[in-house]
Design an enzyme around this catalytic site. Structure first.
Site, PDB file in Angstrom:
ATOM      1  N   TYR A  36       6.280   1.627   4.109  1.00 35.95           N
ATOM      2  CA  TYR A  36       6.732   0.316   2.619  1.00 35.95           C
ATOM      3  C   TYR A  36       6.350  -0.628   3.094  1.00 35.95           C
ATOM      4  O   TYR A  36       7.078  -1.459   4.058  1.00 35.95           O
ATOM      5  CB  TYR A  36       8.257   0.665   2.199  1.00 35.95           C
ATOM      6  CG  TYR A  36       8.386   0.048   1.002  1.00 35.95           C
ATOM      7  CD1 TYR A  36       9.418   0.574   0.028  1.00 35.95           C
ATOM      8  CD2 TYR A  36       8.565  -1.308   0.834  1.00 35.95           C
ATOM      9  CE1 TYR A  36       9.642   0.015  -0.987  1.00 35.95           C
ATOM     10  CE2 TYR A  36       8.729  -1.842  -0.563  1.00 35.95           C
ATOM     11  CZ  TYR A  36       8.981  -1.437  -1.306  1.00 35.95           C
ATOM     12  OH  TYR A  36      10.009  -1.533  -3.113  1.00 35.95           O
ATOM     13  N   TYR A  42      11.408  -6.765   4.683  1.00 38.93           N
ATOM     14  CA  TYR A  42      10.146  -6.503   5.484  1.00 38.93           C
ATOM     15  C   TYR A  42      10.227  -5.783   6.476  1.00 38.93           C
ATOM     16  O   TYR A  42      10.334  -5.391   7.665  1.00 38.93           O
ATOM     17  CB  TYR A  42       8.411  -6.787   3.879  1.00 38.93           C
ATOM     18  CG  TYR A  42       7.629  -6.188   5.035  1.00 38.93           C
ATOM     19  CD1 TYR A  42       7.324  -4.658   5.373  1.00 38.93           C
ATOM     20  CD2 TYR A  42       6.697  -7.080   5.645  1.00 38.93           C
ATOM     21  CE1 TYR A  42       6.273  -4.228   5.584  1.00 38.93           C
ATOM     22  CE2 TYR A  42       5.874  -6.013   7.187  1.00 38.93           C
ATOM     23  CZ  TYR A  42       5.704  -5.097   6.709  1.00 38.93           C
ATOM     24  OH  TYR A  42       4.444  -4.370   7.301  1.00 38.93           O
TER      25      TYR A  42
HETATM   26  N1  LIG Z   1      -1.447  -4.676   5.371  1.00 44.45           N
HETATM   27  C1  LIG Z   1      -0.640  -5.568   6.576  1.00 44.45           C
HETATM   28  O1  LIG Z   1      -1.449  -6.668   6.332  1.00 44.45           O
HETATM   29  C2  LIG Z   1      -0.151  -5.599   7.747  1.00 44.45           C
HETATM   30  C3  LIG Z   1       0.302  -5.781   8.777  1.00 44.45           C
HETATM   31  C4  LIG Z   1       0.810  -5.899   9.314  1.00 44.45           C
HETATM   32  C5  LIG Z   1       1.165  -4.565   9.772  1.00 44.45           C
HETATM   33  N2  LIG Z   1       1.713  -3.405   8.862  1.00 44.45           N
HETATM   34  C6  LIG Z   1       1.540  -2.607   9.163  1.00 44.45           C
HETATM   35  O2  LIG Z   1       0.692  -1.974   9.769  1.00 44.45           O
HETATM   36  C7  LIG Z   1       0.948  -0.050   9.236  1.00 44.45           C
HETATM   37  C8  LIG Z   1      -0.292   0.121   8.817  1.00 44.45           C
HETATM   38  O3  LIG Z   1       0.072  -0.308   7.480  1.00 44.45           O
HETATM   39  P1  LIG Z   1      -1.364  -0.357   5.435  1.00 44.45           P
HETATM   40  O4  LIG Z   1      -1.661  -1.312   5.798  1.00 44.45           O
HETATM   41  O5  LIG Z   1      -2.681   0.461   6.342  1.00 44.45           O
HETATM   42  O6  LIG Z   1      -0.626   0.239   4.409  1.00 44.45           O
HETATM   43  P2  LIG Z   1      -1.196   0.950   3.165  1.00 44.45           P
HETATM   44  O7  LIG Z   1      -2.358   0.839   2.901  1.00 44.45           O
HETATM   45  O8  LIG Z   1       0.466   0.332   1.956  1.00 44.45           O
HETATM   46  O9  LIG Z   1      -0.315   2.300   3.440  1.00 44.45           O
HETATM   47  C9  LIG Z   1       0.752   2.331   3.918  1.00 44.45           C
HETATM   48  C10 LIG Z   1       0.835   4.714   3.320  1.00 44.45           C
HETATM   49  O10 LIG Z   1       2.559   4.681   3.580  1.00 44.45           O
HETATM   50  C11 LIG Z   1       2.274   5.056   2.343  1.00 44.45           C
HETATM   51  N3  LIG Z   1       3.927   5.568   2.476  1.00 44.45           N
HETATM   52  C12 LIG Z   1       4.393   4.911   1.842  1.00 44.45           C
HETATM   53  N4  LIG Z   1       6.179   5.787   2.171  1.00 44.45           N
HETATM   54  C13 LIG Z   1       6.153   7.321   2.111  1.00 44.45           C
HETATM   55  C14 LIG Z   1       6.940   7.895   2.381  1.00 44.45           C
HETATM   56  N5  LIG Z   1       8.015   8.234   2.475  1.00 44.45           N
HETATM   57  N6  LIG Z   1       6.569   9.307   3.051  1.00 44.45           N
HETATM   58  C15 LIG Z   1       4.987   8.908   3.460  1.00 44.45           C
HETATM   59  N7  LIG Z   1       3.801   8.183   3.761  1.00 44.45           N
HETATM   60  C16 LIG Z   1       4.439   7.331   2.769  1.00 44.45           C
HETATM   61  C17 LIG Z   1       1.941   4.850   1.575  1.00 44.45           C
HETATM   62  O11 LIG Z   1       2.227   6.009   0.505  1.00 44.45           O
HETATM   63  P3  LIG Z   1       1.932   5.496  -1.639  1.00 44.45           P
HETATM   64  O12 LIG Z   1       0.568   5.094  -1.744  1.00 44.45           O
HETATM   65  O13 LIG Z   1       1.952   6.887  -2.388  1.00 44.45           O
HETATM   66  O14 LIG Z   1       2.896   4.784  -1.526  1.00 44.45           O
HETATM   67  C18 LIG Z   1       0.532   4.587   1.491  1.00 44.45           C
HETATM   68  O15 LIG Z   1      -0.022   5.635   1.554  1.00 44.45           O
HETATM   69  C19 LIG Z   1       1.743  -0.469   8.515  1.00 44.45           C
HETATM   70  O16 LIG Z   1       3.147   0.277   9.209  1.00 44.45           O
HETATM   71  C20 LIG Z   1       3.003  -1.843   7.664  1.00 44.45           C
HETATM   72  O17 LIG Z   1       4.098  -2.028   7.470  1.00 44.45           O
HETATM   73  C21 LIG Z   1       0.358  -3.824   8.311  1.00 44.45           C
END
Ligand SMILES: NC(=O)c1ccc[n+]([C@@H]2O[C@H](COP(=O)([O-])OP(=O)(O)OC[C@H]3O[C@@H](n4cnc5c(N)ncnc54)[C@H](OP(=O)(O)O)[C@@H]3O)[C@@H](O)[C@H]2O)c1
Length: 292
Positions: free
Chosen positions: A63, A127
């Protein structure tokens, strides 16, 4: 090598699929998005892990709507904690290695030198708190690694780079926060780091920091993106940029002021973080190709 990927349509999930397809034919990848595996459904997780019997579960799902989480703590908890418990339990039961991603938001941002893995956490947002609880859930699995990363960008999904490109086209002038510092990280590099972990012998376990090399502010990051977008022909004219303090851009969730994490531990394990600056060019080229 059998790998179960969750959150396959997110930034990191999409990059991991590309990497596996392009360079790792020896990986049998079961890539699942939310419609194929909702990780908050414990029975569905147990069923799929039991059937597929993966060597590794790579959880790229989360999330990630940082501001929305402030008014939806239950939704954030379900995905960032409860669902990670489901994955950790299934991984432990079926002898799979778990790779889980966490965030710089577990720290309070009040520092002036890079955060080490063992520095006490003090999340300032829902978060951040749910991601911290998710780390603990992941590590209940004996064979697990938590990779904390920061400021993720890519050609996929929603991220700061794509927002800057859109705003740069729409507006002649932009005001960008200049008093939050961190390290941007290309999602493809996180995917590569995960792949290195998958093939490491022995695989590192516990908490590790992995982010792009080079500290900047959102202002510095925006300036680099927009300048490079002009050079790449994705933007006609550089917008006028004004640095502003966080106080001029209030958001529901509080962001850490200083998010730079030390990556010495992962480098010592042989996994080298790389500079994010050339990755901007790479992402812009990929976006340009997808437009043509
Ligand atoms: N983005 C950043 O800047 C950032 C920074 C630091 C750490 N992170 C961490 O890095 C990781 C990857 O981030 P990201 O940027 O690739 O995230 P993202 O693009 O938001 O992708 C997250 C994915 O998780 C899916 N998801 C959400 N709830 C789910 C559920 N119940 N079951 C299965 N899938 C689910 C979402 O699907 P839907 O699209 O259907 O919701 C989305 O495709 C995460 O752990 C995040 O906390 C990210």
């Amino acid at each position: 090598m059998k790998v179960l990927l969750t959150g396959a349509s997110g930034q990191v999930g999409s990059c991991f699929q590309d990497l596996a397809k392009e360079k790792f034919p020896q990986v049998t990848l079961l890539a699942t998005d939310r419609s194929q595996l909702d990780i908050s459904d414990a029975a569905a997780v147990e069923r799929l892990v039991g059937q597929f019997q993966p060597d590794v579960i790579f959880n790229a799902a989360a999330y990630t709507a940082v501001d929305r989480a402030e008014s939806d703590p239950e939704g954030a908890w379900n995905v960032n904690v409860q669902a990670v418990e489901n994955l950790a339990l299934a991984a432990q039961r079926h002898h799979a290695f778990l790779i889980h991603i966490s965030t710089d938001y577990v720290f309070n941002g009040e520092a002036d030198k890079p955060w080490a893995e063992d520095h006490p956490c003090d999340p300032q947002s829902i978060y951040g708190s749910t991601k911290l609880a998710g780390e603990k859930a992941a590590l209940t699995c004996e064979q697990a690694i938590v990779l904390r990363t920061s400021w993720v960008f890519s050609e996929y999904g929603n991220n700061f780079l794509k927002t800057m490109l859109r705003l740069g086209k729409e507006r002649p002038a932009l005001s960008i926060i200049d008093d939050q510092r961190g390290c941007p990280t290309y999602a493809g590099d996180i995917a590569s780091a995960a792949m290195e972990i998958i093939f490491a012998a022995p695989r590192p376990t516990g908490i590790y920091h992995y982010s792009g090399v080079g500290e900047t502010s959102w202002f510095g990051f925006a300036e680099a993106i927009l300048q490079k977008a002009c050079v790449a022909g994705l933007l006609e004219k550089m917008p006028e940029l004004t640095p502003i303090p966080t106080t001029q851009f209030p958001t529901p969730a509080k962001r850490p002021k200083y998010s730079v994490m030390s990556t010495q531990k992962i480098a010592a394990a042989g996994i080298m973080p790389v500079s994010w600056l050339p990755r901007i060019d790479l992402v812009l080229q990929k976006l340009k190709t997808s437009l043509s």
